[in-house]
Design an enzyme around this catalytic site. Sequence first.
Site, PDB file in Angstrom:
ATOM      1  N   GLY A  14     -12.263 189.794  82.284  1.00 42.37           N
ATOM      2  CA  GLY A  14     -12.707 190.920  83.106  1.00 42.37           C
ATOM      3  C   GLY A  14     -11.633 191.973  83.369  1.00 42.37           C
ATOM      4  O   GLY A  14     -11.692 192.683  84.368  1.00 42.37           O
ATOM      5  N   ASN A 105     -20.998 199.894  74.873  1.00 41.85           N
ATOM      6  CA  ASN A 105     -20.142 198.747  74.553  1.00 41.85           C
ATOM      7  C   ASN A 105     -18.738 199.234  74.202  1.00 41.85           C
ATOM      8  O   ASN A 105     -18.563 200.339  73.694  1.00 41.85           O
ATOM      9  CB  ASN A 105     -20.733 198.001  73.345  1.00 41.85           C
ATOM     10  CG  ASN A 105     -19.912 196.786  72.961  1.00 41.85           C
ATOM     11  OD1 ASN A 105     -19.498 196.006  73.827  1.00 41.85           O
ATOM     12  ND2 ASN A 105     -19.663 196.603  71.671  1.00 41.85           N
ATOM     13  N   HIS A 107     -15.573 198.080  71.796  1.00 38.59           N
ATOM     14  CA  HIS A 107     -15.291 197.169  70.680  1.00 38.59           C
ATOM     15  C   HIS A 107     -13.824 197.318  70.266  1.00 38.59           C
ATOM     16  O   HIS A 107     -13.338 198.437  70.113  1.00 38.59           O
ATOM     17  CB  HIS A 107     -16.225 197.495  69.509  1.00 38.59           C
ATOM     18  CG  HIS A 107     -16.051 196.558  68.369  1.00 38.59           C
ATOM     19  ND1 HIS A 107     -16.576 195.277  68.369  1.00 38.59           N
ATOM     20  CD2 HIS A 107     -15.361 196.685  67.206  1.00 38.59           C
ATOM     21  CE1 HIS A 107     -16.233 194.675  67.253  1.00 38.59           C
ATOM     22  NE2 HIS A 107     -15.503 195.511  66.528  1.00 38.59           N
TER      23      HIS A 107
END
Length: 185
Positions: A14, A105, A107
């Site tokens: 996280g 997202n 990546h």
Amino acid sequence: MAKINTCVFISGKGTNLKRLILNSNQYSFPIKIKLIVCNNKNVEGLKLAKKWSIPYLIFCNKQNLSENKILIELKTKKINLILLAGYMKILSRKFIRSFGKSIINIHPSLLPKFKGLNTFEKVLKNKEKKTGCTVHFVTEKLDEGKIILKKFFYIDKKDNVASIKRKTQNLEYNAFSEAIIKIMK
Ligand code: GRF
């Protein structure tokens, strides 16, 4: 300022989530994190949800059941944006369609290069000159949606998987927040 209700999906430490929480606490940052979704009850990232008193949802059931439960919660909390911050499961087509709003997202490679897992190993194996991270919209095809932004660094001869990972993640923290600001403009 009116902020967009946001849900962050995590699977691990996280560290991206932490930066997003800190930034979202700033008056001018355009998101409010109303929910955290995690697919593993033992990960460090969940401690952040508890520390900052952000509601969270943990699921480990069959994918369909879990996704339906999440969709209900997203609706209840009026979530308009999902951020996948190190989320290691693939969302189903049904989930993406049913949510119907933006999913973003991050990546750890310069897409379209090195989709999927083990990106740092692939970067080294292919003797790339540079690498970095990509923030993109999520579609039904893995790591293929429209790119919002990329950040890169040049690979040093001394670099290994650990150092490339560290350098990539350091870029990710700013990249994610910059991408959010960019799409809100
Ligand atoms: C990040 O490197 C992200 O690109 C990848 O998983 C990692 C998550 O790290 N998909 P963290 O959980 O944010 O620390």
